[in-house]
Design a protein around this motif. Structure first.
Motif, mmCIF file in Angstrom:
data_model
loop_
_atom_site.group_PDB
_atom_site.id
_atom_site.type_symbol
_atom_site.label_atom_id
_atom_site.label_comp_id
_atom_site.label_asym_id
_atom_site.label_seq_id
_atom_site.Cartn_x
_atom_site.Cartn_y
_atom_site.Cartn_z
ATOM 1 N N UNK A 111 -16.971 3.215 -14.339
ATOM 2 C CA UNK A 111 -16.159 2.044 -14.011
ATOM 3 C C UNK A 111 -15.591 1.412 -15.281
ATOM 4 N N UNK A 112 -14.327 0.956 -15.221
ATOM 5 C CA UNK A 112 -13.796 0.135 -16.318
ATOM 6 C C UNK A 112 -14.521 -1.204 -16.341
ATOM 7 N N UNK A 113 -14.404 -1.913 -17.463
ATOM 8 C CA UNK A 113 -15.104 -3.177 -17.625
ATOM 9 C C UNK A 113 -14.710 -4.185 -16.549
ATOM 10 N N UNK A 138 -17.193 -6.177 -13.887
ATOM 11 C CA UNK A 138 -17.276 -7.627 -13.752
ATOM 12 C C UNK A 138 -17.017 -8.060 -12.308
ATOM 13 N N UNK A 139 -16.064 -7.400 -11.647
ATOM 14 C CA UNK A 139 -15.793 -7.712 -10.243
ATOM 15 C C UNK A 139 -16.986 -7.352 -9.371
ATOM 16 N N UNK A 140 -17.610 -6.214 -9.699
ATOM 17 C CA UNK A 140 -18.798 -5.801 -8.952
ATOM 18 C C UNK A 140 -19.931 -6.801 -9.161
ATOM 19 N N UNK A 141 -20.098 -7.250 -10.404
ATOM 20 C CA UNK A 141 -21.128 -8.241 -10.704
ATOM 21 C C UNK A 141 -20.878 -9.534 -9.936
ATOM 22 N N UNK A 142 -19.625 -9.983 -9.920
ATOM 23 C CA UNK A 142 -19.291 -11.215 -9.193
ATOM 24 C C UNK A 142 -19.604 -11.078 -7.707
ATOM 25 N N UNK A 143 -19.272 -9.929 -7.145
ATOM 26 C CA UNK A 143 -19.527 -9.692 -5.725
ATOM 27 C C UNK A 143 -21.018 -9.777 -5.415
ATOM 28 N N UNK A 144 -21.833 -9.109 -6.255
ATOM 29 C CA UNK A 144 -23.282 -9.104 -6.014
ATOM 30 C C UNK A 144 -23.893 -10.486 -6.213
ATOM 31 N N UNK A 145 -23.406 -11.218 -7.210
ATOM 32 C CA UNK A 145 -23.926 -12.568 -7.474
ATOM 33 C C UNK A 145 -23.573 -13.507 -6.323
ATOM 34 N N UNK A 146 -22.353 -13.398 -5.808
ATOM 35 C CA UNK A 146 -21.928 -14.268 -4.706
ATOM 36 C C UNK A 146 -22.764 -14.007 -3.461
ATOM 37 N N UNK A 179 -29.027 -6.293 -3.732
ATOM 38 C CA UNK A 179 -27.809 -6.468 -4.531
ATOM 39 C C UNK A 179 -28.023 -6.017 -5.974
ATOM 40 N N UNK A 180 -29.226 -6.245 -6.496
ATOM 41 C CA UNK A 180 -29.562 -5.770 -7.839
ATOM 42 C C UNK A 180 -29.476 -4.250 -7.893
ATOM 43 N N UNK A 181 -30.034 -3.595 -6.879
ATOM 44 C CA UNK A 181 -29.974 -2.132 -6.800
ATOM 45 C C UNK A 181 -28.526 -1.652 -6.731
ATOM 46 N N UNK A 182 -27.721 -2.291 -5.905
ATOM 47 C CA UNK A 182 -26.338 -1.843 -5.702
ATOM 48 C C UNK A 182 -25.485 -2.077 -6.944
ATOM 49 N N UNK A 183 -25.852 -3.053 -7.777
ATOM 50 C CA UNK A 183 -25.100 -3.264 -9.017
ATOM 51 C C UNK A 183 -25.519 -2.258 -10.083
ATOM 52 N N UNK A 184 -26.820 -1.954 -10.160
ATOM 53 C CA UNK A 184 -27.306 -1.023 -11.178
ATOM 54 C C UNK A 184 -26.823 0.391 -10.912
ATOM 55 N N UNK A 185 -26.701 0.775 -9.645
ATOM 56 C CA UNK A 185 -26.462 2.186 -9.318
ATOM 57 C C UNK A 185 -25.161 2.410 -8.535
ATOM 58 N N UNK A 186 -24.023 1.884 -8.993
ATOM 59 C CA UNK A 186 -22.784 2.126 -8.233
ATOM 60 C C UNK A 186 -22.257 3.551 -8.394
ATOM 61 N N UNK A 187 -22.707 4.249 -9.438
ATOM 62 C CA UNK A 187 -22.170 5.581 -9.706
ATOM 63 C C UNK A 187 -22.989 6.717 -9.135
ATOM 64 N N UNK A 188 -23.976 6.420 -8.311
ATOM 65 C CA UNK A 188 -24.805 7.479 -7.748
ATOM 66 C C UNK A 188 -24.060 8.234 -6.644
ATOM 67 N N UNK A 189 -24.514 9.440 -6.387
ATOM 68 C CA UNK A 189 -23.941 10.219 -5.293
ATOM 69 C C UNK A 189 -24.405 9.641 -3.957
ATOM 70 N N UNK A 190 -23.792 10.111 -2.865
ATOM 71 C CA UNK A 190 -24.176 9.609 -1.546
ATOM 72 C C UNK A 190 -25.637 9.910 -1.247
ATOM 73 N N UNK A 191 -26.098 11.081 -1.689
ATOM 74 C CA UNK A 191 -27.499 11.434 -1.462
ATOM 75 C C UNK A 191 -28.427 10.498 -2.222
ATOM 76 N N UNK A 192 -28.064 10.206 -3.465
ATOM 77 C CA UNK A 192 -28.910 9.334 -4.281
ATOM 78 C C UNK A 192 -28.874 7.883 -3.793
ATOM 79 N N UNK A 193 -27.753 7.469 -3.188
ATOM 80 C CA UNK A 193 -27.667 6.105 -2.683
ATOM 81 C C UNK A 193 -28.623 5.869 -1.522
ATOM 82 N N UNK A 194 -29.079 6.966 -0.908
ATOM 83 C CA UNK A 194 -30.054 6.813 0.171
ATOM 84 C C UNK A 194 -31.384 6.282 -0.351
ATOM 85 N N UNK A 195 -31.573 6.355 -1.661
ATOM 86 C CA UNK A 195 -32.810 5.823 -2.239
ATOM 87 C C UNK A 195 -32.860 4.302 -2.146
ATOM 88 N N UNK A 196 -31.726 3.680 -1.777
ATOM 89 C CA UNK A 196 -31.687 2.219 -1.700
ATOM 90 C C UNK A 196 -32.754 1.687 -0.755
#
Length: 254
Positions: A1-3, A7-15, A86-103
């Motif tokens: 992700x670009x910076x 930041x937009x992702x961070x704002x979304x998770x914080x909100x 939300x912490x998990x979703x911010x830390x791991x936005x670049x995971x594959x669909x299979x890895x996102x199942x670890x959420x």
């Protein structure tokens, strides 16, 4: 992700987390009285035993101010499943669909551990209170400031909960490729020192048993987290053979 996207992702998770805490705080407003009675039980018990001790609200608006603060504190604990997710979703936005199942597994492990830390703190706070008030002379009395006492309780409870949450965050960082299991394993001495230092600060009573009762579960959780990170490091080259066998410090041909 670009910076900017980060930041937009961070704002979304914080909100989203803030909205969850606000909703939890509304429930916390109505739960204030039973929670207040529970965490001031050491004071009530000491008073019933004949000690001259009481909790004091020093200003006109102190009681209202403390109810607001404790409502937010209760809301933070109640909304823990949401902000942990939300912490998990911010830390791991670049995971594959299979890895996102670890959420689901991440939240399923993180929330009980956070609440276990919160629950464990309830065993230490009465001991700390009893230890410090035992120095009061027989002719003296303890008029304890509500702001000081309740602030101490709220900080201690959150510190215990977050301490139990950190190993799960460590695994999340490893899954995101931001930290290797070997790097964490090399720092095991520092992890041990930090765990015992935190336990010593969080349990300022003179007995060593209290310190070990907190430090040993933390060390066990970190050991499990390191083991999971090492297993994931072994699995990653198999799933991505293009980079198998390459050192992290090896220079690229580009």
């Amino acid at each position: 992700m670009p910076l900017r996207e980060h930041l937009l992702e961070l704002r979304k998770r914080v909100v989203i987390s803030a909205i969850a805490v606000i909703i939890g705080s509304v429930a916390g407003w109505y739960l204030y009285q039973p929670v207040f009675d529970y965490i001031t039980e050491p004071i009530s018990a000491a008073e019933a035993a004949g000690q001259k001790v009481s909790i004091n609200f020093g200003q006109v608006g102190s009681a209202f101010d403390m109810q607001l603060k404790m409502s937010v504190w209760i809301g933070f604990i109640i909304s823990s499943p949401v902000w942990i997710l939300q912490l998990w979703m911010f830390i791991t936005p670049g995971l594959t669909k299979k890895e996102k199942r670890y959420a689901l597994g991440f939240v399923g492990a993180a929330v009980p551990l956070f609440l276990a830390g919160v629950y464990l703190s309830s065993f230490f706070i009465p001991n700390v209170f009893e230890f410090f008030t035992s120095f009061t002379p027989a002719s003296g009395s303890n008029i304890i400031s509500a702001e000081v006492y309740l602030g101490f309780v709220m900080r201690t409870v959150l510190a215990f909960g977050i301490a139990f949450l950190l190993p799960v965050v460590l695994v999340a960082l490893n899954l995101a490729g931001l930290m290797s299991g070997k790097a964490v394993l090399k720092a095991w001495r520092w992890v041990t020192v930090v765990c015992f230092a935190f336990a010593a600060i969080a349990t300022p009573t003179p007995d060593i048993t209290s310190m070990f009762l907190l430090a040993l579960p933390m060390l066990f959780l970190f050991a499990v987290a390191i083991g999971i990170c090492l297993l994931n490091d072994k699995r990653r080259p198999k799933s991505d053979p293009q980079y198998a066998g390459l050192s992290d410090d090896e220079a690229s041909t580009l």
